[in-house]
Design a protein around this motif. Structure first.
Motif, PDB file in Angstrom:
ATOM      1  N   TRP A 241      -6.745 -28.939  34.579  1.00 29.78           N
ATOM      2  CA  TRP A 241      -6.402 -28.180  33.409  1.00 29.78           C
ATOM      3  C   TRP A 241      -6.519 -28.698  32.084  1.00 29.78           C
ATOM      4  CZ3 TRP A 241      -4.874 -23.232  34.224  1.00 29.78           C
ATOM      5  CH2 TRP A 241      -4.420 -22.832  35.567  1.00 29.78           C
ATOM      6  N   LEU A 242      -7.292 -27.659  31.004  1.00 28.59           N
ATOM      7  CA  LEU A 242      -7.429 -28.074  29.870  1.00 28.59           C
ATOM      8  C   LEU A 242      -6.329 -27.849  28.759  1.00 28.59           C
ATOM      9  CD1 LEU A 242     -11.183 -27.108  29.833  1.00 28.59           C
ATOM     10  CD2 LEU A 242     -10.153 -29.355  30.368  1.00 28.59           C
ATOM     11  N   VAL A 243      -5.101 -27.113  29.251  1.00 23.77           N
ATOM     12  CA  VAL A 243      -4.281 -26.777  28.731  1.00 23.77           C
ATOM     13  C   VAL A 243      -2.956 -27.077  29.400  1.00 23.77           C
ATOM     14  CG1 VAL A 243      -5.140 -24.876  27.469  1.00 23.77           C
ATOM     15  CG2 VAL A 243      -3.959 -24.431  29.533  1.00 23.77           C
ATOM     16  N   SER A 244      -1.757 -27.117  28.645  1.00 18.82           N
ATOM     17  CA  SER A 244      -0.376 -27.607  29.168  1.00 18.82           C
ATOM     18  C   SER A 244       0.545 -26.575  28.879  1.00 18.82           C
ATOM     19  CB  SER A 244       0.055 -28.889  28.756  1.00 18.82           C
ATOM     20  OG  SER A 244      -0.892 -29.640  28.980  1.00 18.82           O
ATOM     21  N   VAL A 245       1.647 -26.549  29.503  1.00 20.01           N
ATOM     22  CA  VAL A 245       2.645 -25.467  29.213  1.00 20.01           C
ATOM     23  C   VAL A 245       3.330 -25.732  27.958  1.00 20.01           C
ATOM     24  CG1 VAL A 245       5.136 -24.977  29.854  1.00 20.01           C
ATOM     25  CG2 VAL A 245       3.417 -25.268  31.678  1.00 20.01           C
ATOM     26  N   GLY A 246       3.331 -24.760  27.112  1.00 15.90           N
ATOM     27  CA  GLY A 246       3.767 -24.513  25.811  1.00 15.90           C
ATOM     28  C   GLY A 246       2.766 -24.736  24.873  1.00 15.90           C
ATOM     29  N   ASP A 247       1.383 -24.883  25.208  1.00 18.47           N
ATOM     30  CA  ASP A 247       0.214 -24.938  24.406  1.00 18.47           C
ATOM     31  C   ASP A 247      -0.044 -23.470  23.705  1.00 18.47           C
ATOM     32  OD1 ASP A 247      -0.176 -27.504  24.376  1.00 18.47           O
ATOM     33  OD2 ASP A 247      -1.960 -27.405  25.763  1.00 18.47           O
ATOM     34  N   THR A 248      -0.419 -23.150  22.782  1.00 16.93           N
ATOM     35  CA  THR A 248      -0.878 -22.091  22.239  1.00 16.93           C
ATOM     36  C   THR A 248      -2.293 -21.948  22.201  1.00 16.93           C
ATOM     37  OG1 THR A 248       0.684 -22.019  20.505  1.00 16.93           O
ATOM     38  CG2 THR A 248      -1.195 -20.713  19.985  1.00 16.93           C
ATOM     39  N   VAL A 249      -2.990 -20.664  23.053  1.00 14.76           N
ATOM     40  CA  VAL A 249      -4.374 -20.654  23.239  1.00 14.76           C
ATOM     41  C   VAL A 249      -4.832 -19.457  22.574  1.00 14.76           C
ATOM     42  CG1 VAL A 249      -3.934 -21.812  25.608  1.00 14.76           C
ATOM     43  CG2 VAL A 249      -3.722 -19.009  25.267  1.00 14.76           C
ATOM     44  N   THR A 250      -5.972 -19.387  22.292  1.00 13.23           N
ATOM     45  CA  THR A 250      -6.570 -18.190  21.684  1.00 13.23           C
ATOM     46  C   THR A 250      -7.597 -17.472  22.803  1.00 13.23           C
ATOM     47  OG1 THR A 250      -8.450 -19.505  20.762  1.00 13.23           O
ATOM     48  CG2 THR A 250      -6.609 -19.290  19.479  1.00 13.23           C
TER      49      THR A 250
ATOM     50  N   THR B 224       0.881 -18.177  24.309  1.00 12.56           N
ATOM     51  CA  THR B 224       1.486 -19.563  24.659  1.00 12.56           C
ATOM     52  C   THR B 224       1.416 -19.516  26.097  1.00 12.56           C
ATOM     53  OG1 THR B 224       3.019 -19.374  22.664  1.00 12.56           O
ATOM     54  CG2 THR B 224       3.404 -20.795  24.387  1.00 12.56           C
ATOM     55  N   VAL B 225       1.107 -20.672  26.691  1.00  8.82           N
ATOM     56  CA  VAL B 225       1.004 -20.731  27.965  1.00  8.82           C
ATOM     57  C   VAL B 225       2.712 -20.953  28.502  1.00  8.82           C
ATOM     58  CG1 VAL B 225       0.241 -22.367  29.815  1.00  8.82           C
ATOM     59  CG2 VAL B 225      -1.307 -22.046  27.947  1.00  8.82           C
ATOM     60  N   THR B 226       2.830 -20.372  29.593  1.00  6.79           N
ATOM     61  CA  THR B 226       4.365 -20.413  29.959  1.00  6.79           C
ATOM     62  C   THR B 226       4.284 -21.139  31.323  1.00  6.79           C
ATOM     63  OG1 THR B 226       4.383 -18.372  30.828  1.00  6.79           O
ATOM     64  CG2 THR B 226       5.224 -18.526  28.756  1.00  6.79           C
ATOM     65  N   GLU B 227       3.332 -20.921  32.296  1.00  7.58           N
ATOM     66  CA  GLU B 227       3.262 -21.594  33.609  1.00  7.58           C
ATOM     67  C   GLU B 227       1.940 -21.788  34.054  1.00  7.58           C
ATOM     68  OE1 GLU B 227       5.195 -20.694  37.727  1.00  7.58           O
ATOM     69  OE2 GLU B 227       5.173 -19.141  36.398  1.00  7.58           O
ATOM     70  N   LEU B 228       1.637 -23.122  34.723  1.00 11.52           N
ATOM     71  CA  LEU B 228       0.522 -23.188  35.469  1.00 11.52           C
ATOM     72  C   LEU B 228       0.988 -23.113  36.785  1.00 11.52           C
ATOM     73  CD1 LEU B 228      -0.721 -26.510  33.453  1.00 11.52           C
ATOM     74  CD2 LEU B 228      -1.342 -24.174  32.992  1.00 11.52           C
ATOM     75  N   LEU B 229       0.356 -22.254  37.514  1.00 12.35           N
ATOM     76  CA  LEU B 229       0.587 -21.686  38.750  1.00 12.35           C
ATOM     77  C   LEU B 229       0.311 -22.882  39.933  1.00 12.35           C
ATOM     78  CD1 LEU B 229       0.305 -17.940  38.441  1.00 12.35           C
ATOM     79  CD2 LEU B 229       2.319 -19.271  38.166  1.00 12.35           C
ATOM     80  N   PHE B 230      -0.951 -23.635  39.591  1.00 10.51           N
ATOM     81  CA  PHE B 230      -1.466 -24.338  40.580  1.00 10.51           C
ATOM     82  C   PHE B 230      -1.786 -25.707  39.980  1.00 10.51           C
ATOM     83  CE2 PHE B 230      -2.392 -20.188  42.056  1.00 10.51           C
ATOM     84  CZ  PHE B 230      -2.146 -20.498  43.876  1.00 10.51           C
TER      85      PHE B 230
END
Length: 518
Positions: free
Chosen positions: A24-33, A57-63
């Motif tokens: 994953w290149l993002v984490s929960v709570g990160d702001t993405v564009t 905003t990323v709220t959940e990584l499902l895997f």
């Protein structure tokens, strides 16, 4: 209250059913564009970064990383916000609109790769800004660290702008991007520095106690495979970038014995299409009793070879050829001004001989349609070249190779080589092949019995070129000799046709002047 949207794993190839999330290149709570890479996914055909179709905003990584996920399964949840701009719904409000990254594309496909898919995209490039002393990448120095957004809708490849070099998609699992305020500080700054040839910043990456070593993704993967710590290396490339040579030298160790170079005629082939074989330390070799998961390219290759071996009746014929004249022609051709800047290898002449022979025997360039019980004779030759990469064996192909001149064919093979070495061969380049060459001579091997690439009717193995005693004009002379092996589908190509085709290839290599009569 925010609006939650789930991004489903798309089909990043043609007809793929699943993919493995490498990291994953993002984490929960990160702001993405929009178009910001979310994760790296490896399929049976390629390792790619999946860009975000939403801003929020990323709220959940499902895997978790390392999980194999079926195509169409949600993998991440993004809160787009109640008033945040979002892509127009395609119909039910849950999918990206047509033309957007992640949305529908012409022909029922899905646009998933940055730089691929329809050009009528509405994606916007995010502004580049300086964060914690890391300057925004730019081709010219900026007197101010203020944000410098790119023009809205800027599109490389149009308007006279030059597309920057594509970075390889091989994953970097040794380090993770450091984010601050939704920006990929370490990853983006380093990537742009390498792509634009800028010197690396001397400032440490925020949030880390030490600097992140500069290296392209394929080099990082090679370092992982060989067990080399990049932070302990000093790069010899421009701006201190760590190269493949630095990694292989570190893997060999200062006490490792030097490997004797192969003879000139063989090493001439080692740079054709298969990356140079480095000495692998014992730490990188699987230990006895260890179980190695079969997935990605290895899994797809195994399934394809089993299907090919047990569905197509293989026949293999062999031919030993005196290629002394071909090697002399190669030296003269390489000196011609029109071939300046392109590699003139023995494989180039083998490919040209195969294309000329296929023109005389078009049935060899065909495939068996099991459902229709018909033989499909292809209108053009899409020449596949088997290439060994760190991810496994792949067979990219040159589309319409039979319509290219020798100079154009040399350039196409060179581009295919560099793309395969960098690990960024597009899935489309590995589909649609009609006939294949496998260059086993790069390993010093004389010949073999190659297995057909599924959907094709012939594959030619090209062995090492060696100096051997040979009867030439009634006397024993030292000549340059190679061996060819042709495997073909006996449902499509009978023994006579296969023999005539192989004999024509051998004649063209033995006496290139014969091409004038074809």
């Amino acid at each position: 209250m925010g609006q939650l949207r789930q991004f489903k794993l798309p089909d990043v190839g043609e007809g793929l059913t699943d993919g493995e999330i490498l990291q994953w290149l993002v984490s929960v709570g990160d702001t993405v564009t929009v178009n910001q890479p979310l994760c790296e996914v490896e399929t049976a055909k390629a390792a790619v970064e999946l860009p975000s179709p939403y801003a929020g905003t990323v709220t959940e990584l499902l895997f978790e990383a390392g999980t194999t996920v079926d195509v169409g399964t949600p993998i991440i949840t993004i809160d787009t916000g109640g008033d945040a701009p979002a892509p127009a719904p395609a119909g039910d409000g849950a999918e990206p609109a047509a033309g957007l990254i992640g949305g529908a594309a012409p022909g029922g496909r899905t646009a998933v790769l940055v730089g691929y898919g329809p050009r009528t995209t509405e994606a916007r490039r995010r502004p580049r800004r300086a964060v914690h002393g890391v300057p925004a990448p730019s081709s010219s120095p900026s007197p101010s660290p203020s944000p410098s957004p790119a023009p809205v809708g800027a599109d490389y490849g149009s308007g006279g702008q030059e597309r920057p070099p594509l970075l390889a998609t091989a994953p970097d699992m040794t380090t993770k991007p450091v984010r601050h305020g939704g920006l990929e500080v370490g990853r983006q700054a380093e990537a742009h520095a390498i792509a634009e040839g800028a010197a690396p910043s001397s400032a440490a990456v925020p949030g880390r106690g030490r600097q992140r070593p500069l290296a392209k993704p394929p080099v990082r993967k090679l370092a992982r495979d060989l067990g080399v710590d990049l932070t302990a290396l000093t790069g010899s490339g421009p701006g201190g970038v760590i190269t493949r040579e630095d990694v292989t030298a570190a893997a060999a160790g200062p006490q490792a014995p030097a490997v004797d170079p192969a003879p000139d005629l063989t090493t001439d082939l080692t740079t054709d299409l298969v990356p140079a074989v480095a000495a692998v330390p014992s730490s990188a070799v699987p230990s006895p009793g260890e179980r190695v998961p079969v997935k990605g390219v290895r899994k797809a290759t195994a399934a394809a070879m089993v299907a090919s071996a047990f569905t197509a009746p293989h026949v293999t014929e062999f031919l030993t050829v005196d290629v002394t004249r071909m090697m002399k022609l190669r030296s003269r051709t390489a000196a011609r001004p029109e071939f300046a800047g392109v590699k003139v290898s023995p494989l180039l002449f083998v490919a040209k001989a195969l294309l000329l022979a296929a023109r005389r025997h078009p049935m060899v360039n065909s495939s068996w349609d099991e459902a229709a019980q018909e033989i499909v004779v292809h209108g053009q030759v899409n020449l596949g070249i088997a290439a060994a990469t760190p991810r496994g064996l792949i067979v990219p192909n040159v589309k319409g190779a039979d319509r290219l001149s020798l100079v154009e064919l040399a350039a196409a093979l060179g581009e295919l080589t560099e793309t395969a070495r960098a690990g960024r061969t597009a899935p489309a380049d590995m589909t649609g092949g009609t006939i294949t060459i496998t260059n086993v001579g790069v390993f010093g091997v004389d010949t073999g019995t190659p297995i057909l690439n599924p959907g094709e009717s012939a594959i030619l193995a090209f062995g090492a070129v060696r100096e051997m005693p040979w009867v030439h004009k009634g006397r024993i002379r030292i000549r340059q000799v190679t061996q060819l092996a042709l495997s073909f589908d006996h449902r499509v190509v009978d023994g006579e046709l296969g023999s005539r085709f192989l004999a024509d290839v051998g004649t063209l290599l033995s006496d290139p002047r014969t091409a004038l009569a074809y």
